[in-house]
Design a protein around this motif. Structure first.
Motif, PDB file in Angstrom:
ATOM      1  N   GLY A  73       0.786  -1.223   0.000  1.00 45.48           N
ATOM      2  CA  GLY A  73       0.000   0.000   0.000  1.00 45.48           C
ATOM      3  C   GLY A  73       0.815   1.267   0.000  1.00 45.48           C
ATOM      4  O   GLY A  73       0.281   2.352   0.255  1.00 45.48           O
ATOM      5  N   VAL A  74       2.110   1.166  -0.295  1.00 42.00           N
ATOM      6  CA  VAL A  74       2.964   2.354  -0.331  1.00 42.00           C
ATOM      7  C   VAL A  74       2.687   3.186  -1.580  1.00 42.00           C
ATOM      8  O   VAL A  74       2.731   4.421  -1.547  1.00 42.00           O
ATOM      9  N   VAL A  75       2.417   2.511  -2.707  1.00 41.58           N
ATOM     10  CA  VAL A  75       2.057   3.195  -3.952  1.00 41.58           C
ATOM     11  C   VAL A  75       0.753   2.607  -4.463  1.00 41.58           C
ATOM     12  O   VAL A  75       0.381   1.476  -4.126  1.00 41.58           O
ATOM     13  N   THR A  76       0.059   3.377  -5.274  1.00 43.75           N
ATOM     14  CA  THR A  76      -1.184   2.901  -5.868  1.00 43.75           C
ATOM     15  C   THR A  76      -0.888   1.944  -7.011  1.00 43.75           C
ATOM     16  O   THR A  76       0.230   1.886  -7.522  1.00 43.75           O
ATOM     17  N   LEU A  77      -1.898   1.186  -7.421  1.00 45.25           N
ATOM     18  CA  LEU A  77      -1.716   0.233  -8.514  1.00 45.25           C
ATOM     19  C   LEU A  77      -1.403   0.950  -9.820  1.00 45.25           C
ATOM     20  O   LEU A  77      -0.570   0.480 -10.615  1.00 45.25           O
ATOM     21  N   THR A  78      -2.031   2.098 -10.044  1.00 47.67           N
ATOM     22  CA  THR A  78      -1.762   2.863 -11.265  1.00 47.67           C
ATOM     23  C   THR A  78      -0.320   3.336 -11.317  1.00 47.67           C
ATOM     24  O   THR A  78       0.371   3.192 -12.336  1.00 47.67           O
ATOM     25  N   ARG A  79       0.155   3.879 -10.205  1.00 46.18           N
ATOM     26  CA  ARG A  79       1.548   4.329 -10.153  1.00 46.18           C
ATOM     27  C   ARG A  79       2.504   3.147 -10.330  1.00 46.18           C
ATOM     28  O   ARG A  79       3.543   3.267 -10.990  1.00 46.18           O
TER      29      ARG A  79
END
Length: 280
Positions: A73-79
């Motif tokens: 959960g550190v970055v979004t799936l899109t990123r």
């Protein structure tokens, strides 16, 4: 996000060019055992790039770190998807530059520094399942040692950025050292730890690099899934030491001393019994 992705692309291309040329230089040196120089080169280069890139984009430069960051959960799936695409393109650019400037003999001898599990000949390389096991184990090692610290905000803040990058780079160097020394097989290029790094030379050089190429994707991503399952069950609080609380010898001695305590009058058995219970 797009600026960060462009930075990841540039950093990955620079890392692939620098790291690969350094590794080829170590292997082509006249040292008795040049493989011992490779982990040192990986450690220095990875540390320098991490120190620069972590404050900018998180310092991923690898689909492995991006994937585990998305799971945590550190970055979004899109990123994460944009990062992985940028890393793959950066790897291709970095190896394209390397292919243009490298001596053809070195490019042929070391397969452009790509990820290979076998060379030419019957006795060269290792089996795909063995390479998969090495890739999984070494990637898990890097995640367990390096990422566990890097994603711990309290400890990483306390230690500081240089120390965290030192630990992550050290874990990567350790994994490389284990993979190229414990197998001892000619034709095996060692652990990849970065699927994007393996994709660039496979597209530009081809040949034997496509044999078992799936290992360098499946192994790291399996390691990410297993590490994620392990990480969610790690202790949330640090270990708190209580001096001698559970020391078996101290408990035994304390119980024996309480049976005969000169400071307790013999006429008060109830008090002695209460003191014994408190000490136990």
């Amino acid at each position: 996000m797009w600026k960060a992705a462009l930075t990841e692309l540039t950093a990955t291309a620079s890392l692939m060019f620098t790291l690969t040329t350094s590794i080829i230089a170590c292997l082509d040196s006249h040292e008795v055992d040049p493989k011992l120089l490779v982990p040192f080169a990986v450690f220095i280069i990875a540390f320098l790039f991490l120190v620069v890139m972590v404050p900018l984009t998180g310092g991923h430069m690898s689909p492995v770190f991006t994937f585990i960051a998305a799971l945590k959960g550190v970055v979004t799936l899109t990123r994460a998807l944009v990062y992985v695409l940028a890393q793959c393109i950066g790897s291709i650019i970095g190896f394209f530059i390397l292919k243009c400037v490298i001596e053809p003999r070195l490019a042929y001898t070391y397969s452009l520094g790509g990820c290979a599990i076998s060379g030419t000949g019957v006795n060269y390389g290792i089996k795909s399942q063995d390479a998969l096991l090495v890739e999984f184990t070494c990637t898990f090692l890097v995640l367990f040692v390096g990422v566990t610290l890097a994603f711990d905000k309290k400890r990483s803040t306390h230690l500081g950025l240089p120390m965290v990058c030192l630990v992550v780079a050290g874990a990567m160097a350790l994994a490389v050292f284990v993979s190229i020394t414990v197998t001892g097989r000619a034709g095996y290029a060692g652990v990849g730890l970065n699927p994007a790094r393996c994709l660039g030379p496979a597209l530009l050089h081809g040949g034997s690099l496509w044999e078992g190429h799936w290992v360098f994707w499946v192994g790291p991503f399996l390691a990410c899934l297993v590490y994620y399952a392990v990480s969610i069950n790690l202790p949330k609080e640090g270990l708190v030491w209580v001096d001698g609380e559970y020391d078996v010898l101290k408990l035994a001695l304390g119980s024996s001393a309480s049976l005969y305590n000169p400071s307790v009058p013999n006429s008060l058995p109830e008090e002695r019994n209460a003191e014994f219970q408190v000490q136990v």
